[in-house]
Scaffold this motif. Structure first.
Motif, PDB file in Angstrom:
ATOM      1  N   ASN A   1      21.608   3.803  10.849  1.00 15.90           N
ATOM      2  CA  ASN A   1      21.769   3.233   9.508  1.00 15.90           C
ATOM      3  C   ASN A   1      20.439   2.945   8.818  1.00 15.90           C
ATOM      4  OD1 ASN A   1      24.379   2.209  11.153  1.00 15.90           O
ATOM      5  ND2 ASN A   1      24.882   2.517   9.000  1.00 15.90           N
ATOM      6  N   VAL A   2      19.334   3.400   9.384  1.00 12.83           N
ATOM      7  CA  VAL A   2      18.044   3.310   8.704  1.00 12.83           C
ATOM      8  C   VAL A   2      17.868   4.590   7.891  1.00 12.83           C
ATOM      9  CG1 VAL A   2      15.543   3.106   8.972  1.00 12.83           C
ATOM     10  CG2 VAL A   2      17.070   1.874  10.530  1.00 12.83           C
ATOM     11  N   ALA A   3      17.756   4.451   6.566  1.00  8.71           N
ATOM     12  CA  ALA A   3      17.703   5.603   5.668  1.00  8.71           C
ATOM     13  C   ALA A   3      16.385   6.363   5.821  1.00  8.71           C
ATOM     14  CB  ALA A   3      17.882   5.155   4.216  1.00  8.71           C
ATOM     15  N   ALA A   4      16.381   7.600   5.330  1.00  5.90           N
ATOM     16  CA  ALA A   4      15.199   8.454   5.454  1.00  5.90           C
ATOM     17  C   ALA A   4      13.986   7.843   4.764  1.00  5.90           C
ATOM     18  CB  ALA A   4      15.498   9.848   4.897  1.00  5.90           C
ATOM     19  N   ALA A   5      14.175   7.297   3.557  1.00  5.70           N
ATOM     20  CA  ALA A   5      13.063   6.675   2.841  1.00  5.70           C
ATOM     21  C   ALA A   5      12.523   5.474   3.605  1.00  5.70           C
ATOM     22  CB  ALA A   5      13.518   6.257   1.438  1.00  5.70           C
ATOM     23  N   GLU A   6      13.421   4.717   4.227  1.00  7.13           N
ATOM     24  CA  GLU A   6      12.989   3.559   5.021  1.00  7.13           C
ATOM     25  C   GLU A   6      12.224   4.009   6.264  1.00  7.13           C
ATOM     26  OE1 GLU A   6      16.406   0.202   4.138  1.00  7.13           O
ATOM     27  OE2 GLU A   6      16.915   1.856   5.504  1.00  7.13           O
ATOM     28  N   ARG A   7      12.635   5.109   6.871  1.00  5.43           N
ATOM     29  CA  ARG A   7      11.921   5.615   8.046  1.00  5.43           C
ATOM     30  C   ARG A   7      10.495   5.990   7.691  1.00  5.43           C
ATOM     31  NH1 ARG A   7      16.494   9.644  10.843  1.00  5.43           N
ATOM     32  NH2 ARG A   7      18.148   8.081  10.971  1.00  5.43           N
ATOM     33  N   GLN A   8      10.313   6.651   6.556  1.00  2.00           N
ATOM     34  CA  GLN A   8       8.966   7.031   6.138  1.00  2.00           C
ATOM     35  C   GLN A   8       8.104   5.795   5.899  1.00  2.00           C
ATOM     36  OE1 GLN A   8       9.343   9.621   2.759  1.00  2.00           O
ATOM     37  NE2 GLN A   8       9.723  11.426   4.010  1.00  2.00           N
ATOM     38  N   ALA A   9       8.672   4.783   5.252  1.00  2.00           N
ATOM     39  CA  ALA A   9       7.913   3.565   4.985  1.00  2.00           C
ATOM     40  C   ALA A   9       7.573   2.833   6.272  1.00  2.00           C
ATOM     41  CB  ALA A   9       8.702   2.665   4.036  1.00  2.00           C
ATOM     42  N   LEU A  10       8.528   2.749   7.189  1.00  2.00           N
ATOM     43  CA  LEU A  10       8.279   2.059   8.469  1.00  2.00           C
ATOM     44  C   LEU A  10       7.248   2.795   9.307  1.00  2.00           C
ATOM     45  CD1 LEU A  10      11.966   1.032   9.255  1.00  2.00           C
ATOM     46  CD2 LEU A  10      10.073  -0.508   8.692  1.00  2.00           C
ATOM     47  N   ASP A  11       7.267   4.134   9.248  1.00  2.00           N
ATOM     48  CA  ASP A  11       6.214   4.906   9.926  1.00  2.00           C
ATOM     49  C   ASP A  11       4.836   4.552   9.379  1.00  2.00           C
ATOM     50  OD1 ASP A  11       7.794   6.249  11.725  1.00  2.00           O
ATOM     51  OD2 ASP A  11       7.997   8.069  10.510  1.00  2.00           O
ATOM     52  N   PHE A  12       4.761   4.323   8.079  1.00  2.34           N
ATOM     53  CA  PHE A  12       3.481   3.986   7.443  1.00  2.34           C
ATOM     54  C   PHE A  12       3.081   2.550   7.799  1.00  2.34           C
ATOM     55  CE2 PHE A  12       0.867   2.360   4.029  1.00  2.34           C
ATOM     56  CZ  PHE A  12      -0.012   3.417   3.745  1.00  2.34           C
ATOM     57  N   ILE A  13       4.009   1.634   7.699  1.00  4.42           N
ATOM     58  CA  ILE A  13       3.704   0.209   7.915  1.00  4.42           C
ATOM     59  C   ILE A  13       3.314  -0.052   9.370  1.00  4.42           C
ATOM     60  CG2 ILE A  13       4.712  -2.114   7.914  1.00  4.42           C
ATOM     61  CD1 ILE A  13       6.499  -1.146   5.576  1.00  4.42           C
ATOM     62  N   PHE A  14       4.027   0.610  10.298  1.00  5.71           N
ATOM     63  CA  PHE A  14       3.803   0.362  11.721  1.00  5.71           C
ATOM     64  C   PHE A  14       3.107   1.537  12.409  1.00  5.71           C
ATOM     65  CE2 PHE A  14       7.364  -2.475  10.715  1.00  5.71           C
ATOM     66  CZ  PHE A  14       6.916  -3.661  11.265  1.00  5.71           C
TER      67      PHE A  14
ATOM     68  N   GLU B   1       0.832  -1.204   0.000  1.00  9.63           N
ATOM     69  CA  GLU B   1       0.000   0.000   0.000  1.00  9.63           C
ATOM     70  C   GLU B   1       0.866   1.253   0.000  1.00  9.63           C
ATOM     71  OE1 GLU B   1      -3.515   2.105   2.713  1.00  9.63           O
ATOM     72  OE2 GLU B   1      -2.802   0.081   3.184  1.00  9.63           O
ATOM     73  N   TYR B   2       1.957   1.224   0.781  1.00 11.09           N
ATOM     74  CA  TYR B   2       2.875   2.369   0.803  1.00 11.09           C
ATOM     75  C   TYR B   2       3.506   2.573  -0.575  1.00 11.09           C
ATOM     76  CZ  TYR B   2       6.937   5.246   1.746  1.00 11.09           C
ATOM     77  OH  TYR B   2       7.895   6.244   1.690  1.00 11.09           O
ATOM     78  N   ALA B   3       4.011   1.488  -1.173  1.00  9.82           N
ATOM     79  CA  ALA B   3       4.682   1.587  -2.471  1.00  9.82           C
ATOM     80  C   ALA B   3       3.712   2.054  -3.554  1.00  9.82           C
ATOM     81  CB  ALA B   3       5.297   0.239  -2.840  1.00  9.82           C
ATOM     82  N   LYS B   4       2.463   1.624  -3.473  1.00  2.49           N
ATOM     83  CA  LYS B   4       1.467   2.045  -4.458  1.00  2.49           C
ATOM     84  C   LYS B   4       1.216   3.542  -4.366  1.00  2.49           C
ATOM     85  CE  LYS B   4      -3.277   1.086  -5.958  1.00  2.49           C
ATOM     86  NZ  LYS B   4      -4.510   0.282  -5.697  1.00  2.49           N
ATOM     87  N   ARG B   5       1.191   4.069  -3.152  1.00  5.34           N
ATOM     88  CA  ARG B   5       0.945   5.502  -2.957  1.00  5.34           C
ATOM     89  C   ARG B   5       2.170   6.344  -3.296  1.00  5.34           C
ATOM     90  NH1 ARG B   5      -2.578   6.685   2.509  1.00  5.34           N
ATOM     91  NH2 ARG B   5      -4.275   5.209   2.138  1.00  5.34           N
ATOM     92  N   TYR B   6       3.350   5.810  -2.971  1.00  5.67           N
ATOM     93  CA  TYR B   6       4.561   6.618  -3.090  1.00  5.67           C
ATOM     94  C   TYR B   6       5.564   5.992  -4.055  1.00  5.67           C
ATOM     95  CZ  TYR B   6       2.234   8.387   1.045  1.00  5.67           C
ATOM     96  OH  TYR B   6       1.289   8.873   1.902  1.00  5.67           O
ATOM     97  N   SER B   7       6.357   5.049  -3.579  1.00  6.08           N
ATOM     98  CA  SER B   7       7.391   4.493  -4.465  1.00  6.08           C
ATOM     99  C   SER B   7       7.988   3.240  -3.841  1.00  6.08           C
ATOM    100  CB  SER B   7       8.495   5.534  -4.682  1.00  6.08           C
ATOM    101  OG  SER B   7       9.591   4.974  -5.373  1.00  6.08           O
ATOM    102  N   TRP B   8       8.505   2.358  -4.720  1.00  7.56           N
ATOM    103  CA  TRP B   8       9.273   1.201  -4.257  1.00  7.56           C
ATOM    104  C   TRP B   8      10.743   1.574  -4.049  1.00  7.56           C
ATOM    105  CZ3 TRP B   8       7.815  -3.292  -2.324  1.00  7.56           C
ATOM    106  CH2 TRP B   8       6.549  -3.814  -2.621  1.00  7.56           C
ATOM    107  N   SER B   9      11.122   2.760  -4.455  1.00  2.00           N
ATOM    108  CA  SER B   9      12.527   3.159  -4.361  1.00  2.00           C
ATOM    109  C   SER B   9      13.006   3.129  -2.911  1.00  2.00           C
ATOM    110  CB  SER B   9      12.694   4.576  -4.931  1.00  2.00           C
ATOM    111  OG  SER B   9      14.032   5.008  -4.800  1.00  2.00           O
ATOM    112  N   GLY B  10      14.112   2.449  -2.672  1.00  2.00           N
ATOM    113  CA  GLY B  10      14.697   2.364  -1.343  1.00  2.00           C
ATOM    114  C   GLY B  10      14.041   1.360  -0.424  1.00  2.00           C
TER     115      GLY B  10
END
Length: 369
Positions: free
Chosen positions: A352-365, A132-141
């Protein structure tokens, strides 16, 4: 109307001075000529501008209009869809008030919460959230997160007993029980500079223990021996409004931290109190994407934190950083007259958690997702 006089150029600078009357007459004539010239120039300028607008190409006007419409649509789309990077504590407080609390302590109300509920479909739920996150935003990162969710069971089952996060393991992160202060230098220094502020607000709160066994806003945790109390400002990504109002300066400080986890269920901020004679049972934290920071407020003798078999002692006014996905425990074996061990605890992002990963993890969790 604004008149700007124009200077005339004199061709003969050696001409004799005129008599006063003659000089005044000459200046008046020059002034009238300049005024006439300025009016003509202004009229010509306005006429030229109007004619240029009339002669403008209709295709160019249509193109500019389309670009303006696209720009407005883009601004609206970005403003509506932009993922959260870090919500202010004010926003968290409003969210918490809408979700309710007990004794000033926020509890999760969702039976589907990935942090609080363990079930066979957890990996499928996490993967659905990632899609759902990737569909809204991006799979990048998202490669590392995708890999972690896809093989989560294998990662957790194959981890050595020294490190076994209970909920989510992100692969390929540097693994160590303790982190140096430089791992999150800005936030560590900011917390230490505000040591006295946090300590004063804790002392005001702690006076309430003389009036009742468990004052409003405090939570008692289960321990093999002794007493362990916590006063949460942020609990599993949810702000506790009443507690934040009782610690206004500490609450504002959270908003100044650059790496504080405030948008997902792995984020907490609280005051943790161990009474003399208390032992916390060995346990694992939920994930390795965070590092837990303890700012020592009161540190009597014979108090230790043991992470991954390595003991460390707290120091007043100093931060101690560790990975709580390692097996860890804490104890206070000091004499009763020395009082409790007190730390301010806040969860920060693993460096070592990248900014893009932080945004995705905020969404997932996200809390309640």
């Amino acid at each position: 109307m604004v008149w700007v006089p124009l200077r005339t150029t004199r061709t003969d600078r050696r001409a004799p001075l005129c008599a006063p009357a003659t000089r005044c007459t000459t200046m008046s004539l020059e002034w009238l000529m300049d005024w006439s010239w300025s009016l003509d120039g202004l009229r010509d300028f306005i006429a030229t501008g109007i004619q240029s607008f009339r002669d403008c190409d209709a295709t160019a006007l249509a193109t500019i209009a389309c670009l303006l419409v696209l720009f407005v649509w883009y601004c609206y789309h970005v403003g509506r869809e932009q993922p959260r990077t870090y919500a202010t504590v004010n926003a968290l407080m409003q969210s918490a008030e809408a979700n309710g609390m007990q004794n000033g302590y926020v509890y999760c109300h969702s039976p589907e919460c990935v942090r609080c509920t363990h079930h066979d479909g957890l990996n499928q739920k996490l993967y659905h959230n990632l899609q759902e996150y990737a569909k809204r935003y991006s799979w990048s990162g998202m490669g590392r997160i995708h890999k972690g969710i896809r093989e989560q069971g294998r990662y957790l089952n194959s981890r050595p007993s020294i490190q076994k996060p209970e909920v989510f393991f992100l692969p390929d992160l540097p693994t160590m029980p303790y982190f140096s202060r430089d791992a999150q230098k800005h936030d560590v220094e900011l917390l230490e500079r505000n040591f006295q502020t946090i300590l004063c607000e804790f002392e005001t709160l702690y006076k309430a223990f003389s009036n009742c066994s468990l004052p409003q806003g405090w939570k008692m945790n289960s321990t093999p021996s002794g007493e362990w109390f916590t006063f949460y400002l942020v609990n599993q990504g949810m702000c506790v409004p009443r507690n934040c109002r009782r610690c206004p300066r500490t609450y504002r400080l959270l908003g100044s931290l650059r790496t504080c986890i405030g948008n997902n269920v792995f984020g907490n901020a609280c005051i943790s109190v161990l009474s003399p004679g208390t032992v916390i049972a060995e346990h694992y934290g939920p994930t390795n994407i965070r590092i837990r920071c303890h700012l020592g407020l009161k540190t009597p003798s014979n108090c230790e934190l043991v992470v991954g078999g390595e003991p460390q002692c707290w120091a007043e006014g100093r931060c101690l950083l560790f990975d709580d996905s390692f097996l860890h425990t804490a104890f206070h074996e000091g004499p009763p007259e020395e009082g409790p061990r007190v730390v301010f605890m806040v969860d920060l992002w693993h460096p070592n958690v990248a900014a893009a990963e932080r945004q995705a993890l905020d969404f997932i969790f996200a809390p309640g997702r």
